[in-house]
Design an enzyme around this catalytic site. Structure first.
Site, PDB file in Angstrom:
ATOM      1  N   ASN A 187      28.856  56.374   5.575  1.00 22.79           N
ATOM      2  CA  ASN A 187      28.091  57.501   6.136  1.00 22.79           C
ATOM      3  C   ASN A 187      26.639  57.475   5.667  1.00 22.79           C
ATOM      4  O   ASN A 187      25.734  57.820   6.437  1.00 22.79           O
ATOM      5  CB  ASN A 187      28.763  58.822   5.799  1.00 22.79           C
ATOM      6  CG  ASN A 187      29.976  59.047   6.687  1.00 22.79           C
ATOM      7  OD1 ASN A 187      29.827  59.397   7.853  1.00 22.79           O
ATOM      8  ND2 ASN A 187      31.167  58.781   6.155  1.00 22.79           N
TER       9      ASN A 187
ATOM     10  N   ARG B 133      33.570  64.285  -6.416  1.00 19.47           N
ATOM     11  CA  ARG B 133      33.638  65.287  -7.489  1.00 19.47           C
ATOM     12  C   ARG B 133      33.254  66.645  -6.936  1.00 19.47           C
ATOM     13  O   ARG B 133      32.508  66.723  -5.952  1.00 19.47           O
ATOM     14  CB  ARG B 133      32.667  64.932  -8.617  1.00 19.47           C
ATOM     15  CG  ARG B 133      33.121  63.772  -9.455  1.00 19.47           C
ATOM     16  CD  ARG B 133      32.156  63.569 -10.613  1.00 19.47           C
ATOM     17  NE  ARG B 133      32.707  62.624 -11.546  1.00 19.47           N
ATOM     18  CZ  ARG B 133      33.580  62.913 -12.504  1.00 19.47           C
ATOM     19  NH1 ARG B 133      33.984  64.156 -12.686  1.00 19.47           N
ATOM     20  NH2 ARG B 133      34.051  61.983 -13.293  1.00 19.47           N
TER      21      ARG B 133
ATOM     22  N   ASN C 146      28.370  68.964   3.081  1.00 19.69           N
ATOM     23  CA  ASN C 146      29.531  68.111   2.829  1.00 19.69           C
ATOM     24  C   ASN C 146      30.138  67.695   4.161  1.00 19.69           C
ATOM     25  O   ASN C 146      30.019  68.393   5.161  1.00 19.69           O
ATOM     26  CB  ASN C 146      30.583  68.846   1.987  1.00 19.69           C
ATOM     27  CG  ASN C 146      31.703  67.919   1.571  1.00 19.69           C
ATOM     28  OD1 ASN C 146      31.467  66.769   1.213  1.00 19.69           O
ATOM     29  ND2 ASN C 146      32.937  68.384   1.648  1.00 19.69           N
TER      30      ASN C 146
ATOM     31  N   HIS D 116      33.816  66.441   5.776  1.00 16.98           N
ATOM     32  CA  HIS D 116      35.249  66.379   5.477  1.00 16.98           C
ATOM     33  C   HIS D 116      35.992  65.745   6.658  1.00 16.98           C
ATOM     34  O   HIS D 116      35.749  66.134   7.807  1.00 16.98           O
ATOM     35  CB  HIS D 116      35.797  67.783   5.198  1.00 16.98           C
ATOM     36  CG  HIS D 116      37.234  67.743   4.813  1.00 16.98           C
ATOM     37  ND1 HIS D 116      37.653  67.281   3.575  1.00 16.98           N
ATOM     38  CD2 HIS D 116      38.353  68.045   5.502  1.00 16.98           C
ATOM     39  CE1 HIS D 116      38.968  67.319   3.521  1.00 16.98           C
ATOM     40  NE2 HIS D 116      39.422  67.779   4.674  1.00 16.98           N
TER      41      HIS D 116
END
Ligand code: GRF
Length: 207
Positions: A19, A96, A112, A114
């Site tokens: 990514n 993390r 983020n 997912h």
């Protein structure tokens, strides 16, 4: 691009960095008005570090073992990001939980990615969990990060169908293809200042 110049990204990784590569490719291809100011890895052997260096991007490993506690480690991450004048933090396979020091320094400025349709299948095995559950549609989610894994306000999602002929490997490939399209596109919306947040609800302003 805004008046202050291209958005400066700090990308956090732990592994392959495909990514990160998609983000770099979008920048180099002219579809994302940003620069990757620094790549920070939680692992010394993350291939993403090499991908970054191949493009002349500073890439650092911050070793959790060097710090007594998570607070000290996260303060070091924050300092590294700020030393590179990062505007936005982009987690791309960072394995993390990001700590308060970074979240406080970058309120609603940490993204983020997912590999499932949140709030379904949170956690470290989103693709495998969706496959094992037998859902017919899974997908990907880009969201703002907060102090709980996979919980923050959702910016964008894309559905990915699971065909009867799919294997876990073919599903992973479909998920990653979708991620490589969506993540740079969402970051471009942020660079264009089109992402508006109202509590949990995120709206995209028309251009
Ligand atoms: C992606 O599937 C992402 O959704 C998850 O970790 C994976 C990272 O892959 N959070 P890569 O390191 O970008 O190839």
């Amino acid at each position: 691009m805004s008046e202050r110049g291209p958005l400066r990204l700090g990308v956090l990784i732990s592994g392959s960095g495909s990514n990160l590569q998609a983000i770099i490719d979008a920048i180099e291809g002219g579809t994302l008005d940003a620069v990757v100011a620094v790549v920070i890895s939680s692992r010394s052997d993350a291939f993403g570090l090499e991908r970054a260096r191949n493009h002349g991007i500073e890439a650092v490993w911050v070793d959790r073992e060097m710090f007594d506690d998570a607070a000290g480690y996260n303060a070091a991450l924050r300092d590294e990001l700020q030393a590179h004048s990062v505007d936005y933090v982009v987690m791309a396979g960072y394995m993390r939980l990001l700590g308060k020091a970074v979240l406080d320094a970058y309120p609603l400025r940490v993204l983020n990615l997912h590999p499932a349709l949140l709030p379904s299948f949170p956690g470290a095995h989103g693709i495998a969990d969706a496959f094992a559950y037998g859902v017919k549609v899974t997908g990907i989610t880009v969201h703002f990060a907060d102090e709980v894994f996979d919980r923050g306000p959702i910016i964008a999602q894309r559905a990915v169908e699971i065909a009867e002929t799919d294997t876990i490997e073919s599903l992973e490939a479909k998920i990653h293809d979708a991620e490589h399209q969506l993540y740079p596109a969402v970051i471009q919306l942020i660079a264009q200042e089109r992402v508006k947040v109202d509590g949990r609800v995120v709206c995209i302003a028309q251009s």
